[in-house]
Design a protein around this motif. Structure first.
Motif, PDB file in Angstrom:
ATOM      1  N   LEU A  38       0.825  -1.201   0.000  1.00 32.57           N
ATOM      2  CA  LEU A  38       0.000   0.000   0.000  1.00 32.57           C
ATOM      3  C   LEU A  38       0.862   1.254   0.000  1.00 32.57           C
ATOM      4  O   LEU A  38       0.594   2.218  -0.714  1.00 32.57           O
ATOM      5  CB  LEU A  38      -0.923  -0.004   1.221  1.00 32.57           C
ATOM      6  CG  LEU A  38      -1.785   1.234   1.346  1.00 32.57           C
ATOM      7  CD1 LEU A  38      -2.670   1.394   0.123  1.00 32.57           C
ATOM      8  CD2 LEU A  38      -2.628   1.173   2.593  1.00 32.57           C
ATOM      9  N   ILE A  39       1.913   1.234   0.808  1.00 31.83           N
ATOM     10  CA  ILE A  39       2.776   2.407   0.900  1.00 31.83           C
ATOM     11  C   ILE A  39       3.449   2.671  -0.449  1.00 31.83           C
ATOM     12  O   ILE A  39       3.515   3.804  -0.928  1.00 31.83           O
ATOM     13  CB  ILE A  39       3.813   2.225   2.030  1.00 31.83           C
ATOM     14  CG1 ILE A  39       3.092   2.289   3.380  1.00 31.83           C
ATOM     15  CG2 ILE A  39       4.919   3.260   1.950  1.00 31.83           C
ATOM     16  CD1 ILE A  39       3.973   2.112   4.580  1.00 31.83           C
ATOM     17  N   LEU A  40       3.881   1.591  -1.090  1.00 29.95           N
ATOM     18  CA  LEU A  40       4.527   1.744  -2.386  1.00 29.95           C
ATOM     19  C   LEU A  40       3.524   2.232  -3.435  1.00 29.95           C
ATOM     20  O   LEU A  40       3.818   3.135  -4.226  1.00 29.95           O
ATOM     21  CB  LEU A  40       5.121   0.398  -2.803  1.00 29.95           C
ATOM     22  CG  LEU A  40       6.133   0.450  -3.927  1.00 29.95           C
ATOM     23  CD1 LEU A  40       7.292   1.350  -3.546  1.00 29.95           C
ATOM     24  CD2 LEU A  40       6.653  -0.938  -4.243  1.00 29.95           C
TER      25      LEU A  40
ATOM     26  N   GLY B  14       2.978   5.876  -3.164  1.00 29.16           N
ATOM     27  CA  GLY B  14       4.087   6.638  -3.724  1.00 29.16           C
ATOM     28  C   GLY B  14       4.037   6.659  -5.240  1.00 29.16           C
ATOM     29  O   GLY B  14       4.138   7.711  -5.865  1.00 29.16           O
ATOM     30  N   VAL B  15       3.845   5.476  -5.839  1.00 24.29           N
ATOM     31  CA  VAL B  15       3.831   5.401  -7.296  1.00 24.29           C
ATOM     32  C   VAL B  15       2.631   6.180  -7.845  1.00 24.29           C
ATOM     33  O   VAL B  15       2.745   6.914  -8.833  1.00 24.29           O
ATOM     34  CB  VAL B  15       3.778   3.929  -7.773  1.00 24.29           C
ATOM     35  CG1 VAL B  15       3.729   3.863  -9.284  1.00 24.29           C
ATOM     36  CG2 VAL B  15       4.987   3.174  -7.257  1.00 24.29           C
TER      37      VAL B  15
ATOM     38  N   GLY C 184      -7.633   9.912  -1.588  1.00 21.79           N
ATOM     39  CA  GLY C 184      -7.697  11.017  -2.547  1.00 21.79           C
ATOM     40  C   GLY C 184      -7.004  10.751  -3.866  1.00 21.79           C
ATOM     41  O   GLY C 184      -6.658  11.691  -4.576  1.00 21.79           O
TER      42      GLY C 184
ATOM     43  N   ALA D 231       1.108   8.706  -6.503  1.00 23.39           N
ATOM     44  CA  ALA D 231       1.355  10.136  -6.382  1.00 23.39           C
ATOM     45  C   ALA D 231       2.305  10.606  -7.476  1.00 23.39           C
ATOM     46  O   ALA D 231       2.147  11.682  -8.037  1.00 23.39           O
ATOM     47  CB  ALA D 231       1.919  10.459  -5.003  1.00 23.39           C
ATOM     48  N   ALA D 232       3.294   9.748  -7.796  1.00 24.76           N
ATOM     49  CA  ALA D 232       4.255  10.122  -8.824  1.00 24.76           C
ATOM     50  C   ALA D 232       3.599  10.147 -10.204  1.00 24.76           C
ATOM     51  O   ALA D 232       3.911  10.982 -11.037  1.00 24.76           O
ATOM     52  CB  ALA D 232       5.429   9.144  -8.824  1.00 24.76           C
TER      53      ALA D 232
ATOM     54  N   GLY E  28       0.610  10.898 -10.921  1.00 21.82           N
ATOM     55  CA  GLY E  28      -0.366  11.962 -11.096  1.00 21.82           C
ATOM     56  C   GLY E  28      -1.769  11.450 -10.867  1.00 21.82           C
ATOM     57  O   GLY E  28      -1.996  10.246 -10.779  1.00 21.82           O
ATOM     58  N   PRO E  29      -2.718  12.386 -10.764  1.00 24.29           N
ATOM     59  CA  PRO E  29      -4.064  11.990 -10.382  1.00 24.29           C
ATOM     60  C   PRO E  29      -4.774  11.217 -11.492  1.00 24.29           C
ATOM     61  O   PRO E  29      -4.323  11.185 -12.632  1.00 24.29           O
ATOM     62  CB  PRO E  29      -4.762  13.322 -10.129  1.00 24.29           C
ATOM     63  CG  PRO E  29      -4.016  14.300 -10.962  1.00 24.29           C
ATOM     64  CD  PRO E  29      -2.611  13.804 -11.031  1.00 24.29           C
TER      65      PRO E  29
END
Lengths: 289, 503, 325
Positions: free
Chosen positions: A133-135, A138-139, A227, A141-142, A144-145
């Protein structure tokens, strides 16, 4: 979960075998409903899923709105139906990306072995040291939405375990006599992989893909919650759940339609995976018995 | 205007009548929705969460009175502009920092120079017009300005007036933010970053009346919904971070007191005026005319807010009475303006918004309203700093739906939005008409005349629809029923003075 | 030696991923610091102050040098050391995850053993059905349901906030229960499934039949002999749960307002506080690598015949099913 490891996902033995048809029918029935919702949302939905009615917000279920209305007066049932397509599509995107990455990596590592295998598998290990989940966060977010980006991120995060699975399959199949024979006739690696190895290694991958679909559905819900989901005002089960959390004190009932839809769908995919495994892998059961 | 504000604040009194007399004691447990960006006031950069905590630790030179829009004395007992560029301030005798050192002219001069110096962070911008500060008496400070700036007393009510202890800072400049020392009513005890802040009452505070609780604990919550649960269960006894949607339910709960009032917190749409189609004032005006703000207020703030037709709320001294009428919704005129500008067949616009469900929900309401005139909004929920970068640096979006609260000095707000240096201004160049009015306001120390110039600036903003105001959010404070004395703060930077706990 | 080298290599790759990811994420920490006062010039100054204008490799090596010597730097504002921050938050996450894990193991093993012993009975079908369902329920949705039912409606237990057991044990017990159940249910379901299937298999094997034939009591057969042999998959699935629990805390801590590293990473992501994100991800990855190592060691203890590497592979192969987010 390769052919050589045994695990009992469903009900082994006599009781289980009798139960198989019933479970299968249940799964097929749910799949049929999902397919209808995903393919013909407009025919089934009583309202435009995005039409607001600010005079009637957070209404309780009624004959006009069977599941009530949401926080801007949209019909919850219509959004649930419209969300089916989005959520399933999200799942398929994640699975497709995981296969697109995991399959080549697994095949190359398994087929060529040696340092190629070592390097690829250390990379896989490295990715697997992160909580998925954490990864994925990050990915996503990188990237983009947007739903496609988020689900591609989930696919990337799921791909290492698929690569590992495929590699194990390739290793097992590679040693089989017919592959040895093909090799001795100096067939090219592509031919060997596509003609001989892939077809024989695919079954566990399909089993895994069904599980991944369920995982991806849950991931969609979580990323929406944080989000990173579908673009508003489009509905997905995850976005509905996320909105329901914001209005939990006012209308706790809003969390149930999308939540139950997710649980039932994940359940069905998991059961299909179990059933498929029982069907594909009778040898394991024989060995076990 | 003052009457309107008084009505809006009517909720304050509530059941305090039968609660008895204010008494000292107890621990005030405040639920915050965000962690303070820093305990070093001059480095802080965010609104409410910073100020609620910092006001308790650091006393300010002046105090903004949100009922009158003027500033009251605090550490500074009185002040005057001997000419438009010379500000003379007399400090109160007897005030001291938590470490025992006195708050005298030297301490204040050091602080002002520190705040506008290289280590001053955000305060540098506030104090950019200060040329020098010097002690002209034991308790008298004279500030020379580079140009007329009569907004200075307002500025000194915020972080640029939160005098820090020089001794504590110089002992450990790096560590100051972890062990802040000010002259406020509460002294710092401990901080678990992102979780909890503990303060205790400063017994030598110069004005002990009105400082009741023995201790204050701030707890930081991630999800607004959980704040509600914490207040209802009594785990926390005060929060300024409750959403309007929860107010109706809370008001029916006898164990909870709700205080509401109007505020300067404006939901607004920033527009990229440097490129098509929003470089055309007709399009901007059409967007404004298409919005039904009354409906928005009912939906978005559950009727608690007020429609926003201009940059400042109606009860602010800078609000221009003429503007509201001009902005009544008018779809026909909006459509014809769009057609005139060449967008009769509609236009697609991307709008950034923050990612919280409440903000996305508001954006959805706007989306439905703007669809009426053929504007197809593509809503992109984006994390705040990323949204700021996309909107104002990369300029990859047309609109940015955000909320912003005015500073105590509305002139300061205008400068931060339309000045040459302002990042939140597209195109990145000074808007001459607006800034000219602002300069006139800053040249006069007569409050009535100053307000007139500020109103003219507000009109200039509205004339060209430089910014799309949507609605003013309400001030909301929620306490358990044993907490009394909460006052409305229109700039949403409430102080804890006067709050007491029934035992 | 080879094993140690492999761990180090994995860890280095993990740091590259961690660091690279931050750089890919759009959003400028300098803007986050400048906040509402941002002017173009000030943003550029802050970027230079933070060293964000240096080449990527230089920034990475700088960070790595710090990380190796135990220095994860300070928050981007410099108001706290990243280690202190993680140190403050980790106890909440670890105690929550520990209780959730304990819950998973007790319920999972109990239900799994009960089902396996009554193999084919109604109780077995019920356990299998509930476990299948449990695996399919998203933990944060379960959390929401729990908040509404037990917190807001019945008002039994607090649904927000946290305490630490060594500070206030009673408060901790009250606060940890609901989130731990939300977090641990999926694990309990998965463990129940694994234990049941493994035990059914073992109970059918010849050596158990032999023990039974020798007249050993049922209790001894199950707990002393069968469970020992069924414990390999249990160890694997428990090891995996630890990774899932650490990931799951991100959402559960948000739902229940718990100040742990899960909510820390969400906060830091919002503020683009790279040093903190890097620190948390690094520490989490380290914890997971240590967990994998511990799982290997337990394997060796449980079944000394197995060499480390094959065991690990077997474990991870088995683990495929356990992939979740």
């Amino acid at each position: 979960m390769s052919a050589s490891t045994s695990r009992v996902t469903g009900v082994p033995g006599t009781g289980g075998l009798r139960a198989v048809p019933l479970r299968l029918w249940l799964c097929l029935a749910v799949l049929a409903v999902l397919a209808c919702c995903a393919l013909l949302p407009n025919a089934l939905a009583p309202y435009d899923p995005n039409a607001q009615d600010l005079g009637n917000i957070l209404d309780s279920p009624s004959s006009a709105h069977w599941l009530g209305t949401d926080d801007v007066g949209r019909d919850v049932l219509s959004r649930l139906i419209a969300g089916t397509r989005t959520s399933l599509a999200a799942g398929f995107i994640a699975v497709a990306v995981s296969v697109l990455i995991g399959l080549p990596v697994g095949i190359v590592a398994g087929y060529f072995g040696g340092w190629v295998d070592a390097v690829l598998m250390r990379g896989v290990d490295a990715v697997l040291c992160f909580p998925p989940l954490i990864l994925a966060l990050g990915v996503a977010a990188a990237a983009g939405p947007g739903l496609v980006n988020s689900m591609a991120a989930v696919g990337i995060v799921l791909s290492p375990s698929l690569a590992r699975l495929i590699r194990a399959q390739v290793l097992a199949v590679k040693e089989r006599p017919y592959v040895e024979v093909a090799r001795s006739f100096s067939c090219g690696p592509f031919r060997i992989v596509f003609r001989h190895i892939l077809p024989n290694a695919m079954q566990p991958v399909l089993v895994q893909a069904a599980i991944f679909l369920g995982v991806a559905l849950i991931a969609e819900a979580i990323l929406s919650f944080l989000g990173l989901g579908v673009q508003p005002p489009a509905a997905s089960w995850g976005s509905m759940l996320s909105r329901a959390f914001a209005f939990m004190p006012q209308a706790p009932r809003l969390m149930f339609p999308p939540g139950i839809a997710i649980v039932v769908t994940v359940l069905v995919f998991n059961m299909i995976s179990d059933l498929a495994q029982e069907r594909f892998d009778p040898r394991a059961r024989d060995r076990r018995a | 205007m003052v009457a309107a504000l008084a009505t809006a604040c009517g909720g304050t009194a509530q059941s305090d009548g039968d609660a008895g007399k204010p008494a000292k004691g107890g621990t005030l447990r405040v639920a915050l929705a965000a962690q303070p960006s820093s305990f070093n006031p001059v480095l802080g950069n965010s609104g409410s969460a910073d100020f609620i905590v910092q006001y308790s630790i650091f006393d300010t030179l002046t105090e903004f009175n949100s009922e009158t829009g003027e500033v009251d004395p605090r550490l500074a007992e009185s002040w005057t502009f001997s000419d438009p560029t010379t500000f003379v301030m007399t400090l109160r005798a007897g005030a001291a920092f938590h470490d025992g050192s006195p708050v005298d002219a030297e301490a204040v001069v050091w602080f002002l120079n520190h705040a506008r110096g290289p280590e001053g962070g955000g305060a540098q911008v506030d104090l950019a017009k200060v040329e020098s500060a010097e002690a002209t008496g034991e308790l008298e400070v004279t500030v020379q300005l580079t140009e007329p700036f009569t907004g200075l007393p307002w500025v000194l009510s915020g972080r640029s007036g939160m005098v820090m202890s020089r001794a504590a800072y110089e002992k450990d400049p790096e560590g100051f933010a972890q062990h802040p020392v000010g002259a406020g009513p509460y002294r710092f005890v401990s901080y678990k970053k992102g979780a909890k802040i503990e303060l205790e009452r400063f017994e030598d505070y110069w004005n002990p009346d009105g400082i009741y609780p023995d201790a204050v604990e701030f707890t930081i919550f991630q999800e607004p919904t959980t704040i509600l649960n914490a207040i209802k269960s009594g785990e926390q006894n005060l929060s300024f971070s409750v959403s309007p949607k929860d107010v109706a339910q809370l008001e029916s709960d006898p164990s909870v007191n709700v205080t509401t009032g109007s505020s300067y917190l404006l939901d607004q749409i920033h527009m990229n005026r440097s490129k098509k189609p929003l470089n055309d004032p007709r399009v901007r005006r059409a967007l404004s005319l298409a919005l039904d703000r009354d409906v928005f207020v009912k939906a978005a703030t559950f009727g608690l807010g007020e429609p926003g037709y201009q940059f400042f709320p109606e009860d602010s001294p800078a609000a221009a009475p003429s503007i509201a009428v001009d902005n009544a919704p008018d779809l026909d005129q909006a459509r014809s303006l769009m057609a005139e500008a060449g967008y009769g067949d509609g236009v697609g616009l991307t709008m950034l918004t923050q990612t919280s469900e409440i903000e996305v929900r508001k954006a959805e309401v706007l989306q439905a309203q703007l669809a009426e005139i053929g504007v197809e909004l593509d809503i992109r929920p984006t994390e705040l700093t990323q949204a700021v970068a996309e909107m104002f640096q990369d300029q990859s979006a047309d609109l940015f739906f955000a909320y912003g609260v005015s500073r105590a000095d509305v002139g300061d707000t205008i400068n931060a939005t339309f000045g040459a240096e302002a990042l939140y201004n597209l195109p990145h160049e000074e808007h001459p008409a607006v800034m000219e009015k602002l300069a006139e306001a800053n040249a006069t120390s007569d409050i009535a005349e100053r307000n007139k110039h500020l109103q003219a600036a507000a009109e200039a903003i509205a004339d060209e629809s430089l910014l799309l105001p949507v609605a003013f959010n309400p001030f909301i404070a929620v306490t358990t029923s044993s907490v009394h004395g909460v006052r409305v703060d229109a700039v949403l930077k409430p102080r804890l003075d006067g709050i007491w706990i029934e035992n | 030696m080879q094993r140690a080298g492999s761990i180090v290599l994995t860890l280095v790759l993990a740091t590259v991923i961690t660091f690279g990811l931050q750089k890919l994420v759009p959003g400028d920490p300098a803007l986050a610091i400048a906040g509402e006062d941002a002017t173009a010039q000030r943003v550029a100054e802050i970027r230079a102050d933070l060293g964000l204008d240096r080449p990527f490799v230089v920034q990475y090596l700088d960070w790595l040098r710090g990380a190796v010597t135990g220095d994860l730097g300070t928050t981007i504002r410099g108001d706290a050391s990243v280690w202190d921050l993680i140190g403050q938050r980790l106890p909440a996450t670890l105690t929550l995850a520990a209780v959730a894990l304990l819950f998973s193991i007790i319920i999972g093993v109990g239900a799994g053993v009960a089902a396996a012993l009554r193999h084919g009975s109604k109780a077995d079908t019920a356990v299998t059905a509930v476990a299948t369902l449990g695996v399919a329920v998203p933990n944060f949705w379960l959390g929401m349901v729990i908040v509404v039912v037990f917190g807001l409606t019945l008002n039994w237990l607090p649904v927000s906030g946290y305490a630490l057991p060594w500070e206030d044990f009673a408060a901790w017990a009250r606060h940890v229960t609901l989130p731990a159940i939300a977090l641990g249910t999926a694990g309990a379901a998965e463990i129940a499934r694994q234990v049941r299937s493994a035990l059914v298999e073992v109970l059918r094997s010849d050596f158990i039949r032999t023990h039974r034939a020798k007249g050993l009591p049922q209790r001894a057969v199950v707990w002393r002999h069968a469970m020992k042999n069924a414990s390999l998959p249990l160890v694997t699935v428990v090891g995996l749960q630890i990774s899932h629990l650490l990931g799951g805390t991100v959402v559960i801590e948000s739902v229940f307002a718990i100040p742990g590293i899960g909510s820390l990473i969400v906060q830091s992501a919002n503020q683009r506080d790279y040093p903190v994100i890097q620190g948390v991800v690094f520490v989490t990855a380290l914890l997971i690598i240590l967990t994998n190592l511990a799982v290997d060691l337990v394997y060796r203890y449980v079944d000394p015949r197995i060499g480390v590497r094959p065991a690990r592979r077997a474990g991870l192969r088995r683990a495929q099913r356990g992939v979740t987010v």
